[in-house]
Design a protein around this motif. Structure first.
Motif, PDB file in Angstrom:
ATOM      1  N   GLY A 263      -5.025   3.181 -10.873  1.00  0.00           N
ATOM      2  CA  GLY A 263      -4.390   4.502 -10.863  1.00  0.00           C
ATOM      3  C   GLY A 263      -3.935   4.937  -9.480  1.00  0.00           C
ATOM      4  O   GLY A 263      -3.708   6.126  -9.247  1.00  0.00           O
ATOM      5  N   GLN A 264      -3.753   3.988  -8.574  1.00  0.00           N
ATOM      6  CA  GLN A 264      -3.377   4.320  -7.190  1.00  0.00           C
ATOM      7  C   GLN A 264      -1.863   4.185  -7.005  1.00  0.00           C
ATOM      8  O   GLN A 264      -1.351   3.345  -6.275  1.00  0.00           O
ATOM      9  CB  GLN A 264      -4.123   3.393  -6.216  1.00  0.00           C
ATOM     10  N   HIS A 265      -1.119   5.072  -7.665  1.00  0.00           N
ATOM     11  CA  HIS A 265       0.342   4.968  -7.657  1.00  0.00           C
ATOM     12  C   HIS A 265       0.930   5.336  -6.294  1.00  0.00           C
ATOM     13  O   HIS A 265       1.874   4.680  -5.833  1.00  0.00           O
ATOM     14  CB  HIS A 265       0.921   5.866  -8.763  1.00  0.00           C
ATOM     15  N   GLN A 266       0.399   6.362  -5.653  1.00  0.00           N
ATOM     16  CA  GLN A 266       0.918   6.738  -4.342  1.00  0.00           C
ATOM     17  C   GLN A 266       0.587   5.669  -3.303  1.00  0.00           C
ATOM     18  O   GLN A 266       1.420   5.340  -2.438  1.00  0.00           O
ATOM     19  CB  GLN A 266       0.340   8.092  -3.902  1.00  0.00           C
ATOM     20  N   GLU A 267      -0.621   5.122  -3.389  1.00  0.00           N
ATOM     21  CA  GLU A 267      -1.011   4.044  -2.473  1.00  0.00           C
ATOM     22  C   GLU A 267      -0.101   2.832  -2.648  1.00  0.00           C
ATOM     23  O   GLU A 267       0.285   2.183  -1.664  1.00  0.00           O
ATOM     24  CB  GLU A 267      -2.461   3.635  -2.697  1.00  0.00           C
ATOM     25  N   LEU A 268       0.267   2.539  -3.913  1.00  0.00           N
ATOM     26  CA  LEU A 268       1.185   1.438  -4.194  1.00  0.00           C
ATOM     27  C   LEU A 268       2.553   1.701  -3.571  1.00  0.00           C
ATOM     28  O   LEU A 268       3.134   0.819  -2.925  1.00  0.00           O
ATOM     29  CB  LEU A 268       1.319   1.229  -5.700  1.00  0.00           C
ATOM     30  N   TYR A 269       3.051   2.932  -3.748  1.00  0.00           N
ATOM     31  CA  TYR A 269       4.363   3.289  -3.197  1.00  0.00           C
ATOM     32  C   TYR A 269       4.349   3.145  -1.667  1.00  0.00           C
ATOM     33  O   TYR A 269       5.269   2.560  -1.081  1.00  0.00           O
ATOM     34  CB  TYR A 269       4.735   4.717  -3.597  1.00  0.00           C
ATOM     35  N   ASP A 270       3.314   3.656  -1.046  1.00  0.00           N
ATOM     36  CA  ASP A 270       3.214   3.575   0.415  1.00  0.00           C
ATOM     37  C   ASP A 270       3.159   2.124   0.889  1.00  0.00           C
ATOM     38  O   ASP A 270       3.804   1.756   1.886  1.00  0.00           O
ATOM     39  CB  ASP A 270       1.974   4.329   0.911  1.00  0.00           C
ATOM     40  N   TYR A 271       2.377   1.306   0.182  1.00  0.00           N
ATOM     41  CA  TYR A 271       2.256  -0.103   0.555  1.00  0.00           C
ATOM     42  C   TYR A 271       3.601  -0.818   0.441  1.00  0.00           C
ATOM     43  O   TYR A 271       4.019  -1.556   1.353  1.00  0.00           O
ATOM     44  CB  TYR A 271       1.218  -0.793  -0.335  1.00  0.00           C
ATOM     45  N   LEU A 272       4.310  -0.599  -0.686  1.00  0.00           N
ATOM     46  CA  LEU A 272       5.604  -1.252  -0.888  1.00  0.00           C
ATOM     47  C   LEU A 272       6.623  -0.807   0.152  1.00  0.00           C
ATOM     48  O   LEU A 272       7.423  -1.613   0.654  1.00  0.00           O
ATOM     49  CB  LEU A 272       6.127  -0.958  -2.301  1.00  0.00           C
ATOM     50  N   GLU A 273       6.615   0.472   0.479  1.00  0.00           N
ATOM     51  CA  GLU A 273       7.560   0.997   1.467  1.00  0.00           C
ATOM     52  C   GLU A 273       7.296   0.365   2.841  1.00  0.00           C
ATOM     53  O   GLU A 273       8.227  -0.049   3.540  1.00  0.00           O
ATOM     54  CB  GLU A 273       7.437   2.519   1.548  1.00  0.00           C
ATOM     55  N   GLN A 274       6.033   0.273   3.222  1.00  0.00           N
ATOM     56  CA  GLN A 274       5.690  -0.353   4.504  1.00  0.00           C
ATOM     57  C   GLN A 274       6.052  -1.843   4.503  1.00  0.00           C
ATOM     58  O   GLN A 274       6.566  -2.372   5.499  1.00  0.00           O
ATOM     59  CB  GLN A 274       4.199  -0.176   4.784  1.00  0.00           C
ATOM     60  N   LEU A 275       5.789  -2.480   3.379  1.00  0.00           N
ATOM     61  CA  LEU A 275       6.096  -3.903   3.244  1.00  0.00           C
ATOM     62  C   LEU A 275       7.596  -4.136   3.392  1.00  0.00           C
ATOM     63  O   LEU A 275       8.035  -5.070   4.078  1.00  0.00           O
ATOM     64  CB  LEU A 275       5.615  -4.402   1.878  1.00  0.00           C
ATOM     65  N   TYR A 276       8.374  -3.275   2.743  1.00  0.00           N
ATOM     66  CA  TYR A 276       9.820  -3.422   2.812  1.00  0.00           C
ATOM     67  C   TYR A 276      10.338  -3.188   4.234  1.00  0.00           C
ATOM     68  O   TYR A 276      11.222  -3.899   4.717  1.00  0.00           O
ATOM     69  CB  TYR A 276      10.514  -2.473   1.838  1.00  0.00           C
ATOM     70  N   GLN A 277       9.789  -2.193   4.903  1.00  0.00           N
ATOM     71  CA  GLN A 277      10.220  -1.909   6.275  1.00  0.00           C
ATOM     72  C   GLN A 277       9.928  -3.082   7.215  1.00  0.00           C
ATOM     73  O   GLN A 277      10.701  -3.365   8.130  1.00  0.00           O
ATOM     74  CB  GLN A 277       9.526  -0.648   6.787  1.00  0.00           C
ATOM     75  N   ARG A 278       8.829  -3.792   6.949  1.00  0.00           N
ATOM     76  CA  ARG A 278       8.460  -4.910   7.826  1.00  0.00           C
ATOM     77  C   ARG A 278       9.232  -6.186   7.520  1.00  0.00           C
ATOM     78  O   ARG A 278       9.545  -6.961   8.424  1.00  0.00           O
ATOM     79  CB  ARG A 278       6.951  -5.178   7.718  1.00  0.00           C
ATOM     80  N   HIS A 279       9.542  -6.424   6.224  1.00  0.00           N
ATOM     81  CA  HIS A 279      10.081  -7.736   5.848  1.00  0.00           C
ATOM     82  C   HIS A 279      11.373  -7.682   5.034  1.00  0.00           C
ATOM     83  O   HIS A 279      11.922  -8.734   4.707  1.00  0.00           O
ATOM     84  CB  HIS A 279       9.030  -8.523   5.039  1.00  0.00           C
ATOM     85  N   HIS A 280      11.845  -6.499   4.663  1.00  0.00           N
ATOM     86  CA  HIS A 280      13.038  -6.372   3.808  1.00  0.00           C
ATOM     87  C   HIS A 280      12.910  -7.253   2.566  1.00  0.00           C
ATOM     88  O   HIS A 280      13.842  -7.955   2.177  1.00  0.00           O
ATOM     89  CB  HIS A 280      14.307  -6.718   4.589  1.00  0.00           C
ATOM     90  N   CYS A 281      11.759  -7.211   1.984  1.00  0.00           N
ATOM     91  CA  CYS A 281      11.438  -8.031   0.807  1.00  0.00           C
ATOM     92  C   CYS A 281      12.148  -7.478  -0.428  1.00  0.00           C
ATOM     93  O   CYS A 281      11.941  -6.324  -0.812  1.00  0.00           O
ATOM     94  CB  CYS A 281       9.923  -8.039   0.606  1.00  0.00           C
ATOM     95  N   THR A 282      12.989  -8.290  -1.067  1.00  0.00           N
ATOM     96  CA  THR A 282      13.770  -7.850  -2.231  1.00  0.00           C
ATOM     97  C   THR A 282      12.857  -7.396  -3.365  1.00  0.00           C
ATOM     98  O   THR A 282      13.110  -6.367  -4.005  1.00  0.00           O
ATOM     99  CB  THR A 282      14.679  -8.989  -2.720  1.00  0.00           C
ATOM    100  N   GLU A 283      11.809  -8.171  -3.635  1.00  0.00           N
ATOM    101  CA  GLU A 283      10.912  -7.825  -4.745  1.00  0.00           C
ATOM    102  C   GLU A 283      10.257  -6.460  -4.523  1.00  0.00           C
ATOM    103  O   GLU A 283      10.083  -5.687  -5.478  1.00  0.00           O
ATOM    104  CB  GLU A 283       9.840  -8.911  -4.918  1.00  0.00           C
ATOM    105  N   ALA A 284       9.890  -6.163  -3.262  1.00  0.00           N
ATOM    106  CA  ALA A 284       9.315  -4.846  -2.962  1.00  0.00           C
ATOM    107  C   ALA A 284      10.327  -3.747  -3.230  1.00  0.00           C
ATOM    108  O   ALA A 284       9.996  -2.692  -3.798  1.00  0.00           O
ATOM    109  CB  ALA A 284       8.846  -4.797  -1.507  1.00  0.00           C
ATOM    110  N   MET A 285      11.592  -3.956  -2.854  1.00  0.00           N
ATOM    111  CA  MET A 285      12.627  -2.956  -3.085  1.00  0.00           C
ATOM    112  C   MET A 285      12.882  -2.731  -4.570  1.00  0.00           C
ATOM    113  O   MET A 285      13.090  -1.595  -5.008  1.00  0.00           O
ATOM    114  CB  MET A 285      13.923  -3.386  -2.380  1.00  0.00           C
TER     115      MET A 285
END
Length: 391
Positions: A263-285
Motif C-alpha cells: 500500500g505504499q503508492h506515494q513511496e513507489l511514485y517517489d522511487y520511480l521519479e528518482q529512478l527516472y531522473q538518474r537513469h531515464h529508464c523507459t520502464e520507470a516512465m
C-alpha cells in the motif's frame, strides 16, 4: 573448387617433396629427384573436384614421422576452421592410429580430435578424449577448459564446478564470473523444487565468487517473495541499481508489485521519479505515466511521455503516447491513431528486447549464458533505440 585448391596445394607440394626425397636412391647429390606418380594423381583429383580422394592420397604420401606430424595437424586444423569437420576428423584419426607417434605427439592429436568432435556436436566422444588427456596429465589445462565448455553445453553445473576447480584463472580470466553463474543455475534448480535452504546456500557461494552480482540479488528477492516478505524484496531489488542499472527493467515489475501490496503508492511514485531522473529508464516512465494519468489526468501523462521522447526516443514510449492520445481523441482522428498504434505495436513485437554486449546476439528473453559467444552475464536489456556492442 578454387578454395579447395588453395587449401590443398601447399599440402600437395609438401607431399610431392617428401615422396621425391624418399623415392630417390642417393647416388649423387646432383642427381635430379623423381616425383612420385601418386602425387600427380592427387593433383588430378583436385582439378576434377574430388578433394576427398586427394586427401587420402596426400595422407598416404606423407608418412607419419617426426617431420610430418605437424603437417597432418595443420591440415586437420585448416579443415576444422573451414567447417569441414568430417575431413578434419579423418585426418586426426589417421594420425592417432599410427604407432610411430611419440607420447606428446599422440596427446596433441587427441586434443585436436577432441576439438573436431566438439565442433561436430559429438560431445560424448570429445569428453572421453579430454578425460584421457587429463589422466595422462598432458595438455591438462586445455583439456579441462574444453571439458568445461562441454558441461556448460550439457547444463551439468555440478561437473562444471568440479572441472573449474582444476583450472587456473590466468588461463580462464572469466572463471570467477562463470563459477558464480554455475551456483546461480544450481540455486534456480533448487528454487523450482521449492528447496529454499539449498538455494540460499548456493547463492551465498555465488556471492562469494562475485560480490557485485545482479543475478544473485534477483534470485534472493524471489526467495523472499515466496516467503511473502515484500519489504525484503524491495530492499534487495533496489540494490540492483548500484550493481548494474542496465537490469532495472528486469526488477521493476516485482518491485512495483511489492510496493502496491504494501500500500505504499506515494513511496513507489517517489522511487520511480528518482529512478527516472538518474537513469531515464523507459520502464520507470511508463509506470509513472500510468500513475500520473490516474491522479492528474491523461493530458498530464501525455506531457510526461512527450518530454521523455524528446530526451530519449524509443518505441515503447511512442506506443504509450499513441495509446494515451487514442483514449482522449474524438471520433475523427481515431482511425489514424489506431493504424499508428497497430504499426508501432508490430514493430515492438519484431524488436529484440535483449542484446549481448560482447558479441551482439539479440533475443526476446534474457539469457544469462549467451548462446552465441558463451559469455556469462553479457546479455542485457536494450535501452531506447540503440544497440551497442563492446569493441
Amino acid at each position: 573448387m578454387y578454395e579447395a585448391l588453395l587449401l590443398l596445394l601447399p599440402v600437395a607440394a609438401a607431399s610431392g617433396w617428401f615422396a621425391a626425397r624418399r623415392g630417390v636412391a642417393v647416388k649423387s647429390q646432383k642427381q635430379p629427384q623423381e616425383i612420385s606418380p601418386v602425387y600427380f594423381k592427387g593433383l588430378n583429383y583436385l582439378l576434377n573436384e574430388q578433394p576427398d580422394k586427394a586427401i587420402d592420397l596426400f595422407i598416404k604420401l606423407l608418412d607419419v614421422d617426426s617431420d610430418t606430424v605437424e603437417t597432418h595437424l595443420a591440415l586437420g586444423n585448416l579443415f576444422r576452421r573451414r567447417g569441414e569437420v568430417e575431413r578434419a576428423i579423418r585426418i586426426h584419426q589417421n594420425l592417432i592410429a599410427r604407432p610411430s607417434l611419440s607420447r606428446e605427439q599422440r596427446a596433441q592429436a587427441l586434443l585436436e580430435l577432441g576439438q573436431d568432435y566438439m565442433r561436430a556436436g559429438l560431445f560424448d566422444r570429445a569428453e572421453n578424449l579430454f578425460i584421457e588427456l587429463t589422466e595422462l596429465k598432458l595438455h591438462n589445462e586445455q583439456a579441462n577448459i574444453y571439458l568445461l565448455e562441454i558441461y556448460q553445453q550439457e547444463k551439468d553445473w555440478k561437473r562444471c564446478l568440479e572441472v573449474a576447480d582444476r583450472i587456473t584463472v590466468s588461463h580462464y580470466p572469466a572463471l570467477h564470473n562463470a563459477i558464480a553463474h554455475f551456483y546461480c543455475e544450481l540455486a534456480e534448480q533448487q528454487l523450482r523444487q521449492q528447496n529454499m535452504a539449498a538455494a540460499e546456500s548456493f547463492l551465498k557461494r555465488a556471492q562469494h565468487m562475485k560480490r557485485s552480482n545482479v543475478r544473485v540479488l534477483i534470485l534472493q528477492a524471489e526467495i523472499e517473495y515466496t516467503r511473502g516478505d515484500c519489504r525484503s524484496v524491495i530492499r534487495l531489488l533496489r540494490q540492483v541499481e548500484g550493481s548494474d542499472p542496465a537490469y532495472l527493467s528486469e526488477t521493476l515489475p516485482r518491485t512495483i508489485e511489492c510496493y502496491r501490496k504494501l500500500g505504499q503508492h506515494q513511496e513507489l511514485y517517489d522511487y520511480l521519479e528518482q529512478l527516472y531522473q538518474r537513469h531515464h529508464c523507459t520502464e520507470a516512465m511508463l509506470i509513472l505515466a500510468d500513475m500520473i494519468a490516474e491522479s492528474q489526468g491523461e493530458g498530464a501523462a501525455v506531457e510526461a511521455i512527450l518530454k521523455h521522447l524528446s530526451d530519449k526516443p524509443d518505441l515503447k514510449g511512442l506506443e504509450r503516447l499513441v495509446r494515451l492520445n487514442l483514449q482522449r481523441s474524438e471520433e475523427s482522428p481515431r482511425e489514424t491513431l489506431e493504424v499508428l498504434l497497430s504499426s508501432v505495436s508490430k514493430l515492438l513485437d519484431k524488436e529484440p528486447a535483449y542484446q549481448c554486449e560482447h558479441c551482439g546476439f539479440t533475443a526476446k528473453k534474457i539469457h544469462w549464458h549467451c548462446p552465441s559467444c558463451k559469455t556469462w552475464g553479457a546479455i542485457k536489456p536494450i535501452q531506447g533505440l540503440g544497440r551497442n556492442i563492446k569493441g
